[in-house]
Design a protein around this motif. Structure first.
Motif: not given
Length: 146
Positions: A60-88
């Motif tokens: 359960g504790k490890a799953a919580g860490m995975y959840g936090g990592a997933g959230y951080a990666v989701g934010l990173a992907v969102l910001l990278a997508s926005l950067a790609a949109v502005f680049g295009l």
């Protein structure tokens, strides 16, 4: 992190020395053996439950860490997508750039979904080896001389 209660239970699960009684009948000896086997089985089940509880807490504790990592990666992907949109935007209209990025993420999502569904179909929720082992133990307990 070791659970002392698990080790204590395991120590208590060990049966004491067995002394043959001269005046015991075969039926009494079989009854004693059956009782000992039942107690041993109950103790093994209790030990397994304690071990599973401890491992579930760690998972359960490890799953919580995975959840936090997933959230951080989701934010990173969102910001990278926005950067790609502005680049295009320098190559095409910003609306078309956003539509291109949406299509890219839709394809990635579809591929991940299909792969996950295929892998999920191979999951066997029943612990086959443990069930087979318990069946063998039960068969032996019914006919210990075979």
């Amino acid at each position: 992190m070791s659970a002392p209660h698990v080790e204590r239970r395991a120590e208590h699960a060990q049966p004491g020395p067995v002394h043959a009684r001269d005046d015991a009948s075969v039926g009494e000896l079989i009854g004693d053996l059956t009782g000992d086997l039942a107690r041993l089985f109950r103790d093994e089940v209790e030990l397994a439950k304690a071990e599973l509880k401890e491992e579930a807490a760690k998972a359960g504790k490890a799953a919580g860490m995975y959840g936090g990592a997933g959230y951080a990666v989701g934010l990173a992907v969102l910001l990278a997508s926005l950067a790609a949109v502005f680049g295009l935007r320098h190559v095409m209209d910003i609306a078309w750039a956003a539509l291109v990025m949406t299509a890219v993420w839709a394809v990635i999502g579809a591929v991940l979904y299909a792969t996950g569904r295929t892998r999920m179909r191979t999951v066997r929720p029943k612990p086959e080896r443990a069930v087979d082992s318990l069946k063998e133990d039960a068969k032996w307990a019914r006919h210990p001389t075979n």
